[in-house]
Design an enzyme around this catalytic site. Structure first.
Site, PDB file in Angstrom:
ATOM      1  N   ASP A  96      55.152  72.267-102.124  1.00 29.40           N
ATOM      2  CA  ASP A  96      55.343  73.397-103.009  1.00 29.40           C
ATOM      3  C   ASP A  96      56.786  73.882-102.863  1.00 29.40           C
ATOM      4  O   ASP A  96      57.434  73.622-101.851  1.00 29.40           O
ATOM      5  CB  ASP A  96      54.348  74.502-102.621  1.00 29.40           C
ATOM      6  CG  ASP A  96      54.361  75.675-103.582  1.00 29.40           C
ATOM      7  OD1 ASP A  96      54.729  75.488-104.761  1.00 29.40           O
ATOM      8  OD2 ASP A  96      54.003  76.782-103.161  1.00 29.40           O
ATOM      9  N   ASP A  98      58.046  77.456-103.770  1.00 28.27           N
ATOM     10  CA  ASP A  98      58.142  78.829-103.291  1.00 28.27           C
ATOM     11  C   ASP A  98      57.484  79.006-101.924  1.00 28.27           C
ATOM     12  O   ASP A  98      56.340  78.612-101.720  1.00 28.27           O
ATOM     13  CB  ASP A  98      57.482  79.780-104.298  1.00 28.27           C
ATOM     14  CG  ASP A  98      58.211  79.780-105.629  1.00 28.27           C
ATOM     15  OD1 ASP A  98      59.388  80.174-105.640  1.00 28.27           O
ATOM     16  OD2 ASP A  98      57.613  79.377-106.638  1.00 28.27           O
ATOM     17  N   GLU A 105      60.081  83.598-103.014  1.00 23.68           N
ATOM     18  CA  GLU A 105      59.266  83.423-104.213  1.00 23.68           C
ATOM     19  C   GLU A 105      60.214  83.723-105.378  1.00 23.68           C
ATOM     20  O   GLU A 105      60.661  84.862-105.544  1.00 23.68           O
ATOM     21  CB  GLU A 105      58.085  84.406-104.237  1.00 23.68           C
ATOM     22  CG  GLU A 105      57.061  84.181-103.153  1.00 23.68           C
ATOM     23  CD  GLU A 105      56.103  83.030-103.454  1.00 23.68           C
ATOM     24  OE1 GLU A 105      55.837  82.747-104.642  1.00 23.68           O
ATOM     25  OE2 GLU A 105      55.628  82.413-102.486  1.00 23.68           O
ATOM     26  N   ARG A 141      52.572  88.518-113.790  1.00 26.36           N
ATOM     27  CA  ARG A 141      53.898  88.506-113.174  1.00 26.36           C
ATOM     28  C   ARG A 141      55.006  88.254-114.197  1.00 26.36           C
ATOM     29  O   ARG A 141      56.064  88.872-114.142  1.00 26.36           O
ATOM     30  CB  ARG A 141      53.948  87.481-112.048  1.00 26.36           C
ATOM     31  CG  ARG A 141      53.066  87.896-110.859  1.00 26.36           C
ATOM     32  CD  ARG A 141      53.094  86.911-109.731  1.00 26.36           C
ATOM     33  NE  ARG A 141      52.450  85.678-110.142  1.00 26.36           N
ATOM     34  CZ  ARG A 141      52.567  84.528-109.485  1.00 26.36           C
ATOM     35  NH1 ARG A 141      53.295  84.455-108.399  1.00 26.36           N
ATOM     36  NH2 ARG A 141      51.934  83.450-109.899  1.00 26.36           N
ATOM     37  N   SER A 184      55.538  73.291-108.385  1.00 21.43           N
ATOM     38  CA  SER A 184      55.466  74.740-108.302  1.00 21.43           C
ATOM     39  C   SER A 184      54.352  75.247-109.195  1.00 21.43           C
ATOM     40  O   SER A 184      54.277  74.887-110.364  1.00 21.43           O
ATOM     41  CB  SER A 184      56.804  75.370-108.722  1.00 21.43           C
ATOM     42  OG  SER A 184      56.675  76.787-108.653  1.00 21.43           O
ATOM     43  N   GLY A 185      53.498  76.042-108.607  1.00 26.52           N
ATOM     44  CA  GLY A 185      52.481  76.721-109.387  1.00 26.52           C
ATOM     45  C   GLY A 185      52.966  78.100-109.743  1.00 26.52           C
ATOM     46  O   GLY A 185      52.272  78.864-110.392  1.00 26.52           O
TER      47      GLY A 185
END
Length: 187
Positions: A96, A98, A105, A141, A184-185
């Site tokens: 990943d 972040d 993040e 977000r 990246s999610g």
């Protein structure tokens, strides 16, 4: 049916006691651990133990993985993979972005420019606790970023810092002929 697995344990500053804790968790979950097969790399905090597990079906491997995850040793993550896969000549490292490859993040860095960092961090934490699904979390977000100028992306790019050891890990994998991918999610 017996299956040879590799228990790959990784973390920052893994100690002999924590590795013993991993072996105990595996043994308590029904796997036979060969202590003399342990190998490690102190540079990256990655240690592998050979594990022999009696599995009646593929569902047993899922159950074993679940038990190991539930009884996790603090500061250590352990992945169970077929030994043949662990010994493959060429490997694929997927990580990943972040808070893994990088220390931050990105969406929170962007949100800081909108004056909404705490709000976005709270949504991220709620999602991590399972209170929001991924789509809800992402929409909530991203909504706070509306109207930010594109130049903010360059400013954020300058704030991003790799995690400790990330550059060395990627370089070592690539030097050994392996493939590295990042996903990246987040944002």
């Amino acid at each position: 049916m017996t299956s040879n697995l590799a228990a790959v344990s990784y973390g920052v500053k893994i100690s002999p006691d924590s590795l013993e804790g991993v072996r105990k968790v595996l043994a308590d979950a029904g796997a036979e651990v060969s202590a003399e097969s342990q190998e490690g790399d102190d540079r990256f905090g990655v240690f592998t133990s050979e594990v022999e597990a009696r599995l009646e079906s593929p569902d047993d491997l899922s159950a074993l993985r679940r038990r190991v995850a539930e009884a996790a040793v603090e500061g250590v993550d352990t992945a169970l993979v077929p030994m043949g896969l662990r010994q493959a000549e060429r490997k694929l490292l997927i990580m990943d972005v972040d808070s893994t490859l990088i220390q931050q993040e990105v969406i929170e860095l962007l949100a800081a420019y909108a004056g909404k960092r705490e709000e976005v961090a709270a949504v991220t934490e709620a999602a991590m606790r399972g209170e929001l699904d991924f789509a809800q979390s992402l929409h909530a977000r991203v909504a706070v970023l509306a109207g930010l100028p594109a130049a903010v992306v360059d400013s954020v790019r300058n704030e991003v810092r790799l995690s400790l050891g990330a550059a060395e890990l990627v370089a070592a994998f690539k030097a050994a002929g392996h493939v590295v991918a990042v996903v990246s999610g987040g944002f």
